[in-house]
Design a protein around this motif. Structure first.
Motif, PDB file in Angstrom:
ATOM      1  N   SER A  31       8.969  57.500  17.698  1.00 57.84           N
ATOM      2  CA  SER A  31       7.555  56.789  18.680  1.00 57.84           C
ATOM      3  C   SER A  31       6.907  56.603  17.228  1.00 57.84           C
ATOM      4  CB  SER A  31       6.322  57.496  19.398  1.00 57.84           C
ATOM      5  OG  SER A  31       5.860  58.265  19.243  1.00 57.84           O
ATOM      6  N   ILE A  47      11.107  54.142  20.725  1.00 54.74           N
ATOM      7  CA  ILE A  47      12.235  53.757  20.764  1.00 54.74           C
ATOM      8  C   ILE A  47      13.638  54.816  21.467  1.00 54.74           C
ATOM      9  CG2 ILE A  47      12.563  53.669  18.167  1.00 54.74           C
ATOM     10  CD1 ILE A  47      14.524  51.295  18.590  1.00 54.74           C
ATOM     11  N   THR A  54      13.341  49.367  23.944  1.00 58.02           N
ATOM     12  CA  THR A  54      11.875  50.641  23.585  1.00 58.02           C
ATOM     13  C   THR A  54      11.570  49.925  24.419  1.00 58.02           C
ATOM     14  OG1 THR A  54      12.400  47.569  22.712  1.00 58.02           O
ATOM     15  CG2 THR A  54      12.474  49.300  21.302  1.00 58.02           C
ATOM     16  N   TYR A  56       6.475  49.324  25.322  1.00 59.05           N
ATOM     17  CA  TYR A  56       5.299  49.177  24.262  1.00 59.05           C
ATOM     18  C   TYR A  56       4.403  49.640  25.372  1.00 59.05           C
ATOM     19  CZ  TYR A  56       7.957  47.391  21.748  1.00 59.05           C
ATOM     20  OH  TYR A  56       9.698  45.981  19.991  1.00 59.05           O
ATOM     21  N   SER A  67      11.949  49.351  15.657  1.00 56.03           N
ATOM     22  CA  SER A  67      13.007  48.755  15.736  1.00 56.03           C
ATOM     23  C   SER A  67      13.691  50.397  14.427  1.00 56.03           C
ATOM     24  CB  SER A  67      13.451  47.420  14.748  1.00 56.03           C
ATOM     25  OG  SER A  67      12.885  47.192  13.936  1.00 56.03           O
ATOM     26  N   PRO A 102      13.736  55.801  25.667  1.00 54.51           N
ATOM     27  CA  PRO A 102      12.368  55.837  25.824  1.00 54.51           C
ATOM     28  C   PRO A 102      10.881  56.031  26.246  1.00 54.51           C
ATOM     29  CG  PRO A 102      12.210  53.466  26.234  1.00 54.51           C
ATOM     30  CD  PRO A 102      13.502  54.316  26.312  1.00 54.51           C
TER      31      PRO A 102
END
Length: 122
Positions: A31, A47, A54, A56, A67, A102
């Motif tokens: 992260s 991720i 992923t 956010y 990435s 994630p």
């Protein structure tokens, strides 16, 4: 095990890519966090170690991209359309175990780098 780089001083609207060398834990969740001056550290993106899924937080969704390059053992954070509020110390962090999905739960991240400083001026 974790070493960030790429922090810089940029103008608002510009882009920046942060790099995190993460030898030995590429199968774990990784992260990016940030900590603005005088504020608490916040998680930004995660991720997974397997398929590379992923996640956010809303504040950076659409502007930041996490990435990884498994061969290079490196995690990246591409940051676009930067604003002064993005100014902070940025940290990469990892879990101690492998993960399939994630996670944006900060407490799971116990491996930390030293951070890299990003300053965005208006």
């Amino acid at each position: 095990q974790l070493a960030e780089s790429g922090g810089d001083s940029v103008q608002a609207g510009e882009s920046l890519t942060l790099t995190c060398r993460a030898s030995g834990i590429m199968d774990n969740c990784m992260s990016w966090f940030r900590q603005p001056p005088g504020k608490e550290r916040e998680i930004l993106a995660s991720i997974a170690g397997s398929a590379g899924a992923t996640m956010y937080v809303d504040s950076v969704k659409g502007r930041f991209t996490i990435s990884r390059d498994t061969d290079k053992k490196t995690i990246y954070l591409q940051m676009d359309s930067l604003v002064p509020e993005d100014s902070a110390m940025y940290f990469c962090a990892g879990t101690t175990a492998r993960c399939l999905r994630p996670s944006l739960t900060p407490k799971w991240y116990t491996l930390w780098g030293q951070g890299t400083l990003v300053n965005v001026s208006s």
